[in-house]
Design a protein around this motif. Sequence first.
Motif, PDB file in Angstrom:
ATOM      1  N   PHE A  36       2.251  -3.572  12.709  1.00 49.55           N
ATOM      2  CA  PHE A  36       1.349  -4.333  11.797  1.00 49.55           C
ATOM      3  C   PHE A  36       0.530  -5.382  12.322  1.00 49.55           C
ATOM      4  O   PHE A  36      -0.565  -5.493  12.150  1.00 49.55           O
ATOM      5  CB  PHE A  36       2.093  -4.619  10.569  1.00 49.55           C
ATOM      6  CG  PHE A  36       1.218  -5.284   9.667  1.00 49.55           C
ATOM      7  CD1 PHE A  36       0.357  -4.687   8.781  1.00 49.55           C
ATOM      8  CD2 PHE A  36       1.049  -6.731   9.525  1.00 49.55           C
ATOM      9  CE1 PHE A  36      -0.362  -5.424   7.693  1.00 49.55           C
ATOM     10  CE2 PHE A  36       0.304  -7.424   8.546  1.00 49.55           C
ATOM     11  CZ  PHE A  36      -0.426  -6.777   7.860  1.00 49.55           C
ATOM     12  N   GLN A 153       2.447  -1.184   3.802  1.00 45.87           N
ATOM     13  CA  GLN A 153       1.255  -1.243   4.534  1.00 45.87           C
ATOM     14  C   GLN A 153      -0.035  -2.238   3.955  1.00 45.87           C
ATOM     15  O   GLN A 153      -0.237  -3.097   4.309  1.00 45.87           O
ATOM     16  CB  GLN A 153       0.675  -0.071   5.324  1.00 45.87           C
ATOM     17  CG  GLN A 153      -0.504  -0.512   6.236  1.00 45.87           C
ATOM     18  CD  GLN A 153      -0.030  -0.823   7.596  1.00 45.87           C
ATOM     19  OE1 GLN A 153       0.899  -1.048   7.990  1.00 45.87           O
ATOM     20  NE2 GLN A 153      -1.369  -1.286   8.316  1.00 45.87           N
ATOM     21  N   THR A 157      -1.254  -5.895   4.082  1.00 46.52           N
ATOM     22  CA  THR A 157      -2.668  -6.220   4.707  1.00 46.52           C
ATOM     23  C   THR A 157      -3.425  -7.021   3.386  1.00 46.52           C
ATOM     24  O   THR A 157      -4.205  -7.990   3.828  1.00 46.52           O
ATOM     25  CB  THR A 157      -3.300  -5.002   4.731  1.00 46.52           C
ATOM     26  OG1 THR A 157      -2.525  -4.055   5.825  1.00 46.52           O
ATOM     27  CG2 THR A 157      -4.824  -4.944   5.198  1.00 46.52           C
ATOM     28  N   GLU A 371      -4.714   1.592   7.193  1.00 44.40           N
ATOM     29  CA  GLU A 371      -4.609   1.180   8.729  1.00 44.40           C
ATOM     30  C   GLU A 371      -5.957   0.832   9.140  1.00 44.40           C
ATOM     31  O   GLU A 371      -6.201  -0.190   9.985  1.00 44.40           O
ATOM     32  CB  GLU A 371      -4.085   2.341   9.663  1.00 44.40           C
ATOM     33  CG  GLU A 371      -2.861   2.882   9.631  1.00 44.40           C
ATOM     34  CD  GLU A 371      -1.712   1.912  10.571  1.00 44.40           C
ATOM     35  OE1 GLU A 371      -2.483   0.766  10.884  1.00 44.40           O
ATOM     36  OE2 GLU A 371      -0.779   2.161  10.741  1.00 44.40           O
ATOM     37  N   ARG A 374      -6.818  -2.913   7.774  1.00 43.74           N
ATOM     38  CA  ARG A 374      -5.934  -3.831   8.567  1.00 43.74           C
ATOM     39  C   ARG A 374      -6.725  -4.201   9.925  1.00 43.74           C
ATOM     40  O   ARG A 374      -6.847  -5.219  10.002  1.00 43.74           O
ATOM     41  CB  ARG A 374      -4.595  -3.395   8.840  1.00 43.74           C
ATOM     42  CG  ARG A 374      -3.786  -4.075   9.931  1.00 43.74           C
ATOM     43  CD  ARG A 374      -3.534  -5.465   9.366  1.00 43.74           C
ATOM     44  NE  ARG A 374      -2.982  -6.196  10.576  1.00 43.74           N
ATOM     45  CZ  ARG A 374      -2.886  -7.680  10.522  1.00 43.74           C
ATOM     46  NH1 ARG A 374      -3.327  -8.303   9.477  1.00 43.74           N
ATOM     47  NH2 ARG A 374      -2.218  -8.124  11.623  1.00 43.74           N
TER      48      ARG A 374
END
Length: 459
Positions: A36, A153, A157, A371, A374
Motif C-alpha cells: 500500500f 484498501q 487510502t 488501487e 491510491r
Amino acid sequence: GLAKRIKLRGGRVSGPWVIFRKSIQYTALFLFIALFVWSRQDGGPANLINIPMRMDPLLILAHLAASRTILAGSALALIVILLTVVFGRAWCGWLCPLGTILDLIPFNRQRKKRPAIPDGMRRIKFDFVIVIFVAALLGNLTLLFFDPLTLLQRTLTVSIWPALDRIVTSLEIGLARFPAFAEPLGVFDNWIRPAILPVQPVYFRDGLLFAIIFSGVVLLNMLAARFWCRYVCPLGGTLGWLSKISIFRRKVGIECKGCTLCTDICPTGTINPLQDFSSDPSECTMCMDCLEVCPRGQTRFVPVFSPEKWAGYDPDAKEAFLALGATIAAIAILNSGQAAKRQSPFLIRPPGVREYNSDVVAFTKCTRCNECIRVCPTGGLQPAVLEVGVAGLGSPILTPRLGYCDYSCNACGQVCPVQAIPPLDLETKRSQVIGLAYIDENRCIPWSDGKPCFVCEEM
C-alpha cells in the motif's frame, strides 16, 4: 493435560502451530501495508503492488462474471482457490489482513455478558455471495464495495493515511519552533516523503464516512469474535463454500472427554459440543487454536475425501431462488432510474474508461478496489458515494476541484488489477478525452468585464 491448559491464558492461545500461524498473519499484514505504501506514481511496479487484489477470488470471479473476460493476472486467485480446496478456509485465518486486524482488536472483555448470536445468522454471508454473483452476471459489481480487501484498501487510502499525514505534519510544525529540532526534522521529513507520506497533502471527500464504516466492522467484534468473518464477509462465504470439499479438515478422536476448551477458544464459534465437538469446515479458519489447547491431543487435521454435509444455516434452494429474484428485481430498478438513463454532465472517469466499459455510470468492469485512487498523485481520483447513483458506489471519479489529471501520469491504468481502466501507454493516455471544458461567461473576465485575460490559454 495441565501443560496444555497452561497454553490458554486470558483467552489467548500459545503453542508452536499458533505461533507459526500468527507469524504468517503478521507478515501478510505487513506486506499488505508495505505494498500500500509503495503504491504511488513513482513507487513499485504495478504488477507487484496490485498482487493482493489479484489474489482475491471474490473480486476476480465477480469480474469474470460481469465482463466475460479472463485475465492472465487472475491466475493468482486460482492459486488461492486451489489452496482452499486443499486446506479449507485458511486464507481467513492465516492471510487476510482484515482478519488479522480483527484478531488484534478482539474486545474479549466487552462481549463476555453478550447473549449468543444464533447460528442461523451465518447464512447472511452466503446469501451475500449469491447476490454479488447474480448482480455480476447482470453487469453490476457495486457490492464488491464490501469485499474485505477493498474495504481495508479504501479506508487506508481515504481515511487513515491522510489523517496520519496531518498528524505527522502538525507534530513537525510544532517541533520546528525549537531550533534544536530543525535539522533532525529535515532529515526525518526527507526520509518519510515521498517514501511513506505524500510531499503535498492529498484531500479526500467522505473520509469520515469510510472511517465510520471500517470502525463499525471492527466494533462488531464486541458482539462476537470475528463477527464480520462469521456472519457478513462475502469473501469468507465464497471460500467457505469451497471448503465444503477441502481435503484437510478438523476431526475429533473418540477419547475426547468434552472439556469444552476448544469450544471456548474457537474464534468463529463453529465447534459444536452437541455434535461430538465437530466443526463445519466452511466456518473453520484453520487457526489451530483448538489443536493447541486440547489436553488429550484428540483434535487433529486429517485428509477427508468426501464432501461435507450441508449445515442448517447454508442456503437451501428456496432461499437461493429468493436471493436470485430479489437481486434481479433490484438491478432492474437501478437500471430504470435516472442515473442509468442520463449521466451527470460533470461525471469524469479516468482515461480510457468510456471506451472499455459498456456502462460508464455503473463502471461495469470496476471491482472498487481503489488501487487507482491510491496511486493518483494529485488526489483527483475519489471514490464515488452517490454522485453516479447506487450502481457506481465506490468507483473512481475525477474531482478537478481536489486534483487534476496529471498529463505526465498513466499510473491508474497500469495499476488496475482487472483493466477496468485500460493500461494505456502515456502517449495514448494523453490523447484520451475524459471531459469537455466550457467557459462560464458570467465569471470569465473578458466576457463579464471586457478586460483581456490569457491565463487559460497560457495554461
